[in-house]
Each structure stands twice: as C-alpha cells, then as structure tokens.
Design an enzyme around this catalytic site. Structure first.
Site, PDB file in Angstrom:
ATOM      1  N   HIS A 261      -7.445  -7.996   0.457  1.00 15.16           N
ATOM      2  CA  HIS A 261      -6.192  -7.339   0.065  1.00 15.16           C
ATOM      3  C   HIS A 261      -5.605  -7.962  -1.199  1.00 15.16           C
ATOM      4  CE1 HIS A 261      -2.160  -5.440   0.944  1.00 15.16           C
ATOM      5  NE2 HIS A 261      -1.809  -6.431   0.129  1.00 15.16           N
TER       6      HIS A 261
ATOM      7  N   GLU B 210      -5.863 -12.290   4.185  1.00 17.06           N
ATOM      8  CA  GLU B 210      -6.882 -11.222   4.102  1.00 17.06           C
ATOM      9  C   GLU B 210      -7.594 -11.320   2.755  1.00 17.06           C
ATOM     10  OE1 GLU B 210      -4.649  -7.572   4.632  1.00 17.06           O
ATOM     11  OE2 GLU B 210      -4.471  -7.881   6.792  1.00 17.06           O
TER      12      GLU B 210
ATOM     13  N   HIS C 215       0.842  -1.215   0.000  1.00 14.97           N
ATOM     14  CA  HIS C 215       0.000   0.000   0.000  1.00 14.97           C
ATOM     15  C   HIS C 215       0.875   1.263   0.000  1.00 14.97           C
ATOM     16  CE1 HIS C 215      -4.050  -1.626   0.712  1.00 14.97           C
ATOM     17  NE2 HIS C 215      -3.511  -2.503   1.550  1.00 14.97           N
TER      18      HIS C 215
ATOM     19  N   ASP D  18      -7.402  -2.638  -0.892  1.00 19.60           N
ATOM     20  CA  ASP D  18      -8.302  -3.410  -0.039  1.00 19.60           C
ATOM     21  C   ASP D  18      -9.699  -3.133  -0.579  1.00 19.60           C
ATOM     22  OD1 ASP D  18      -6.141  -4.041   1.587  1.00 19.60           O
ATOM     23  OD2 ASP D  18      -6.657  -2.586   3.146  1.00 19.60           O
TER      24      ASP D  18
HETATM   25  C1  LIG Z   1      -4.282  -3.313   7.560  1.00 13.48           C
HETATM   26  C2  LIG Z   1      -4.781  -4.152   6.424  1.00 13.48           C
HETATM   27  N1  LIG Z   1      -5.914  -3.530   5.818  1.00 13.48           N
HETATM   28  C3  LIG Z   1      -3.685  -4.361   5.390  1.00 13.48           C
HETATM   29  O1  LIG Z   1      -3.656  -3.706   4.384  1.00 13.48           O
HETATM   30  N2  LIG Z   1      -2.748  -5.285   5.704  1.00 13.48           N
HETATM   31  C4  LIG Z   1      -1.631  -5.560   4.846  1.00 13.48           C
HETATM   32  C5  LIG Z   1      -0.906  -6.803   5.256  1.00 13.48           C
HETATM   33  C6  LIG Z   1      -0.657  -4.382   4.813  1.00 13.48           C
HETATM   34  O2  LIG Z   1      -0.518  -3.657   5.797  1.00 13.48           O
HETATM   35  O3  LIG Z   1       0.015  -4.280   3.773  1.00 13.48           O
HETATM   36 ZN   LIG Z   2      -4.356  -4.168   2.319  1.00 12.55          ZN
END
Ligand SMILES: C[C@@H](N)C(=O)N[C@H](C)C(=O)O
Ligand SMILES: [Zn+2]
Length: 184
Positions: free
Chosen positions: A164, A161, A97, A104
């Site tokens: 994601h 997740e 990100h 997400d």
């Molecule tokens: C915090 C969650 N929405 C997320 O994006 N997790 C992944 C592993 C990240 O932080 O890259």
């Molecule tokens: Zn994410």
C-alpha cells in the site's frame, strides 16, 4: 486516459491489473467490484505511470491490486475486517483509496512473474509489515526495489502493508463515485 467525474482518470489499459476485489479471491470472499479497473486522481495516475516506466527500464513492471475504491466498498471491507491496522475505518476519515490517491501493488517481471515479497497481497499480519525481520535476502531486496521506486515518484508506504502506497497530495473528500464498469 479516460477522464471521469471528481478529477478521476481511468488508466486500466496502461498498466498490468490483478484486481482481486473484482473476484472472490480476496479477504472478504465476495466480488466487490463489477470489473477490473485502475482509477486514480490525475496527479497520482500520472505519477504512477512514471513509476511504471522507471521500473520497466529495470526489467520490471507494476502489478496493480487496487487504486480508487468507492466508500461503500470500504464499508463492506470494514464490516468483514474492522482492524485499522489493515483496513481504514470508513466512519472516521476513511481511506486514501476513497480519495483516489492510494494504490495497492507489487512488482512483476516484464513477462508477468510476480516478485516474491514474503507474503501474498492482503496478508493481514506482522509478516507484511515493513519492519518484519524474518524475510529472506531476496524478499528483502524485492521490497527494497519497490519502496525505492515508489518513494522516488512521491508515493509513501504505510507501516503495516508492503503493497500500500499513498500519493503525497491526498486531501479531499472520500468519494463514492462508482467504478466505470460497463453493464453488459
Ligand atoms: C484493505 C487493504 N488492501 C488496504 O488498502 N488497507 C488500507 C489501510 C486502507 O483501507 O486504506
Ligand atoms: Zn491499500
């Protein structure tokens, strides 16, 4: 598309947004972003809009929870939930990100009803994993529809997740460019 520094583009007005990090309704309980935005690297943004068109042809659309995330926000998240299964460690390589290549998201119908994916967004537990065996048939089907469409356009899942996805070309430095939110 509004062009921003670092090869980022703002596609917020072309996609359905539910950016809970701009509210207190997220796992930190704090407002992390000053506004709802979806900003990504241009190649990932273009691919995401293609995914959205693909789903629209099937009667669905993407609902975006998060796109590019500044590194300082990653640090705040890690402070609250320092588990690398669910939040990338900002002191190691950080998150995709932070590079503008991860999203997400979930699916909703064209009139805005979210599909049941078995857990809410940012449910940090085994029920959110791709290999979780306790889903109903429709939850499994919904996750399958999401996965198929995302993979088709180059977005890859992570094991823990269901919401994601990271776009295939995701090298580069972690960025701390702020989101382009106007100050009122
Ligand atoms: C915090 C969650 N929405 C997320 O994006 N997790 C992944 C592993 C990240 O932080 O890259
Ligand atoms: Zn994410």
């Amino acid at each position: 598309q509004q062009e921003l520094p670092d090869g980022l583009v703002d596609i917020s007005d072309q996609i359905s947004l539910d950016v809970r990090y701009a509210t207190t309704a997220n796992f930190t309980g704090e407002v992390l972003y000053p506004c709802q935005k979806c900003v990504l690297k241009k190649v990932a943004a273009d691919a995401l809009l293609e995914v959205n068109t693909y789903f629209e042809e099937q009667g669905f659309q993407l609902r975006i929870f998060d796109c590019y995330r500044p590194l300082d926000i990653q640090r705040l998240m890690w402070k609250v939930y320092p588990d690398p299964n669910y939040v990338a460690n900002p002191d190691k390589i950080g998150s995709v990100h932070n590079r503008g290549y991860a999203v997400d998201l979930t699916l909703e119908t064209l009139d805005g009803q979210a599909l049941d994916m078995g857990t809410d967004y940012d449910h940090f537990g085994p029920e959110a994993h791709w290999d979780y065996a306790g889903l109903s048939e429709s939850q499994q089907r919904n996750r399958g529809i999401l996965l198929e469409g995302m993979k088709r356009f180059g977005f890859n899942p992570i094991r823990t997740e269901w919401w994601h996805f990271s776009y295939k070309k995701n090298s580069g430095d972690a960025l701390n460019t702020p989101l382009p939110c106007k100050l009122d």
